[in-house]
Design a protein around this motif. Structure first.
Motif, PDB file in Angstrom:
ATOM      1  N   TYR A  41       0.463 -87.175  13.843  1.00 52.30           N
ATOM      2  CA  TYR A  41       1.545 -86.773  14.984  1.00 52.30           C
ATOM      3  C   TYR A  41       2.889 -86.699  13.702  1.00 52.30           C
ATOM      4  O   TYR A  41       4.354 -85.608  14.154  1.00 52.30           O
ATOM      5  N   ASN A  42       2.549 -87.604  12.682  1.00 52.16           N
ATOM      6  CA  ASN A  42       4.102 -87.445  11.667  1.00 52.16           C
ATOM      7  C   ASN A  42       4.938 -88.052  12.279  1.00 52.16           C
ATOM      8  O   ASN A  42       5.271 -89.055  12.090  1.00 52.16           O
ATOM      9  N   LYS A  43       6.103 -87.104  12.943  1.00 55.32           N
ATOM     10  CA  LYS A  43       7.014 -87.691  14.000  1.00 55.32           C
ATOM     11  C   LYS A  43       6.327 -88.463  15.269  1.00 55.32           C
ATOM     12  O   LYS A  43       6.816 -87.412  16.016  1.00 55.32           O
ATOM     13  N   ARG A  44       6.730 -89.815  15.251  1.00 57.57           N
ATOM     14  CA  ARG A  44       6.803 -90.095  17.033  1.00 57.57           C
ATOM     15  C   ARG A  44       7.616 -90.773  17.525  1.00 57.57           C
ATOM     16  O   ARG A  44       8.103 -91.867  16.279  1.00 57.57           O
ATOM     17  N   ARG A  45       7.723 -91.173  18.795  1.00 59.32           N
ATOM     18  CA  ARG A  45       9.245 -92.036  19.018  1.00 59.32           C
ATOM     19  C   ARG A  45       8.303 -93.320  19.474  1.00 59.32           C
ATOM     20  O   ARG A  45       6.758 -93.457  19.603  1.00 59.32           O
ATOM     21  N   LEU A  73       5.754 -98.481   4.294  1.00 58.58           N
ATOM     22  CA  LEU A  73       4.339 -97.259   4.744  1.00 58.58           C
ATOM     23  C   LEU A  73       5.472 -96.546   5.829  1.00 58.58           C
ATOM     24  O   LEU A  73       4.971 -95.177   5.734  1.00 58.58           O
ATOM     25  N   ILE A  74       6.413 -96.302   5.696  1.00 53.93           N
ATOM     26  CA  ILE A  74       7.086 -96.417   7.177  1.00 53.93           C
ATOM     27  C   ILE A  74       8.666 -95.896   7.219  1.00 53.93           C
ATOM     28  O   ILE A  74       9.019 -96.926   6.887  1.00 53.93           O
ATOM     29  N   ASN A  75       9.109 -94.618   7.747  1.00 52.74           N
ATOM     30  CA  ASN A  75      10.550 -94.541   7.292  1.00 52.74           C
ATOM     31  C   ASN A  75      10.930 -95.253   9.078  1.00 52.74           C
ATOM     32  O   ASN A  75      10.468 -93.468   9.344  1.00 52.74           O
ATOM     33  N   ARG A  76      12.289 -95.584   9.749  1.00 53.98           N
ATOM     34  CA  ARG A  76      12.799 -95.128  10.839  1.00 53.98           C
ATOM     35  C   ARG A  76      13.813 -94.563  11.127  1.00 53.98           C
ATOM     36  O   ARG A  76      14.714 -94.790   9.947  1.00 53.98           O
ATOM     37  N   ASN A  77      14.052 -94.035  11.784  1.00 51.04           N
ATOM     38  CA  ASN A  77      15.190 -92.395  11.992  1.00 51.04           C
ATOM     39  C   ASN A  77      15.728 -92.837  13.315  1.00 51.04           C
ATOM     40  O   ASN A  77      14.560 -92.741  14.523  1.00 51.04           O
ATOM     41  N   VAL A  78      16.935 -93.014  13.472  1.00 48.18           N
ATOM     42  CA  VAL A  78      17.382 -93.333  14.484  1.00 48.18           C
ATOM     43  C   VAL A  78      18.251 -91.785  14.797  1.00 48.18           C
ATOM     44  O   VAL A  78      18.764 -91.606  14.636  1.00 48.18           O
ATOM     45  N   LEU A  79      17.219 -92.048  16.318  1.00 50.39           N
ATOM     46  CA  LEU A  79      18.138 -90.491  16.600  1.00 50.39           C
ATOM     47  C   LEU A  79      18.645 -90.432  18.114  1.00 50.39           C
ATOM     48  O   LEU A  79      18.973 -91.499  18.540  1.00 50.39           O
TER      49      LEU A  79
END
Length: 81
Positions: A41-45, A73-79
């Motif tokens: 899904y690419n971007k997931r919560r 391996l992943i990047n975390r984005n805080v929304l």
């Protein structure tokens, strides 16, 4: 002829180290499932990943995500919500 055998052995050892490094990063029961949920899904919560994977706890998912982020391996984005 002997030099070629030594070069082959060195290349083989490099490849095996790369495989071992990959296995060390992806060890565990949940990492592949977490990565597949994110990649599909690419971007997931967090809650979306938690719902995708049956049997994983909040604590375990958090731990796995931190390890994957640490290994880049992943990047975390805080929304901001």
């Amino acid at each position: 002829m002997e030099c070629k055998a030594v070069n082959f052995q060195q290349e083989y050892k490099k490849e095996m180290r790369a495989v071992q490094d990959s296995m060390d990063v992806l060890h565990g029961k949940w990492k592949i499932a977490v990565l597949s949920s994110i990649c599909y899904y690419n971007k997931r919560r967090f809650s979306d990943i938690l719902n995708d994977i049956d049997g994983i706890s909040n604590r375990m998912l958090s731990k796995e995500l931190k390890e994957l982020e640490f290994n880049k391996l992943i990047n975390r984005n805080v929304l901001s919500t």
